[in-house]
Design a protein around this motif. Structure first.
Motif, PDB file in Angstrom:
ATOM      1  N   TRP A 198       0.678   3.256  -5.564  1.00 25.21           N
ATOM      2  CA  TRP A 198       0.530   1.977  -4.883  1.00 25.21           C
ATOM      3  C   TRP A 198      -0.492   1.076  -5.531  1.00 25.21           C
ATOM      4  CZ3 TRP A 198      -3.779   0.052  -2.422  1.00 25.21           C
ATOM      5  CH2 TRP A 198      -4.778   0.956  -2.040  1.00 25.21           C
ATOM      6  N   ARG A 199      -1.453   1.634  -6.219  1.00 25.64           N
ATOM      7  CA  ARG A 199      -2.388   0.783  -6.938  1.00 25.64           C
ATOM      8  C   ARG A 199      -1.801   0.287  -8.259  1.00 25.64           C
ATOM      9  NH1 ARG A 199      -7.660   0.856  -5.091  1.00 25.64           N
ATOM     10  NH2 ARG A 199      -8.118   2.447  -3.537  1.00 25.64           N
ATOM     11  N   SER A 230      -0.986   7.840  -2.194  1.00 21.39           N
ATOM     12  CA  SER A 230      -1.103   7.392  -3.567  1.00 21.39           C
ATOM     13  C   SER A 230      -0.588   8.520  -4.464  1.00 21.39           C
ATOM     14  CB  SER A 230      -2.543   7.051  -3.912  1.00 21.39           C
ATOM     15  OG  SER A 230      -2.623   6.572  -5.241  1.00 21.39           O
ATOM     16  N   ARG A 286       0.819  -1.205   0.000  1.00 12.79           N
ATOM     17  CA  ARG A 286       0.000   0.000   0.000  1.00 12.79           C
ATOM     18  C   ARG A 286       0.854   1.257   0.000  1.00 12.79           C
ATOM     19  NH1 ARG A 286      -5.423  -0.330   0.766  1.00 12.79           N
ATOM     20  NH2 ARG A 286      -6.240  -2.416   1.142  1.00 12.79           N
TER      21      ARG A 286
END
Length: 123
Positions: free
Chosen positions: A52-53, A101, A30
């Motif tokens: 992170w995605r 993110s 994450r």
């Protein structure tokens, strides 16, 4: 999370290297991840980042088309594949992570840093 960069070395111009950023003491699944590089007497420059995605990446103009950032969450590891290396790519390369993110090119966006690995490209 502690980060450790490795995989640097001496390579001739036009050659390739793959840098590895291994994490310990936590998970990177994450975390957004980035690579920066620094030469003596200069600021640390952004190279590449992956959110992170893993749905978004960003690259410095100087490395677009030659470098690829990737991640393997199962191995808690990130990579920087560097192809068609040039002498101006010579630097100490650092990996960094952020709980946000992000693919920001700004150093302050990245809160954990690993020790660097030296990349030297000979002409």
């Amino acid at each position: 999370v502690q980060l450790q960069a490795s995989g640097g070395g001496l390579v001739q111009a036009g050659g390739s290297l793959r840098l590895t950023c291994a994490a310990s003491g936590g998970t990177l699944s994450r975390s957004s991840l980035a690579w920066f590089r620094q030469t003596p007497g200069k600021e640390r420059d952004f190279v590449a980042a992956i959110r992170w995605r893993a749905s978004m990446t960003s690259y410095a103009d100087s490395v677009k088309g030659r470098f690829t950032i990737s991640r393997d969450n199962a191995k808690n590891t990130a990579y920087l594949q560097m192809n068609n290396l040039k002498p101006e790519d010579t630097a100490v390369y650092y990996c960094a992570s952020s709980a946000m993110s992000t693919v920001s090119p700004l150093q302050y966006a990245w809160n954990s840093w690993g020790q660097g690995t030296q990349v030297t490209v000979s002409s």
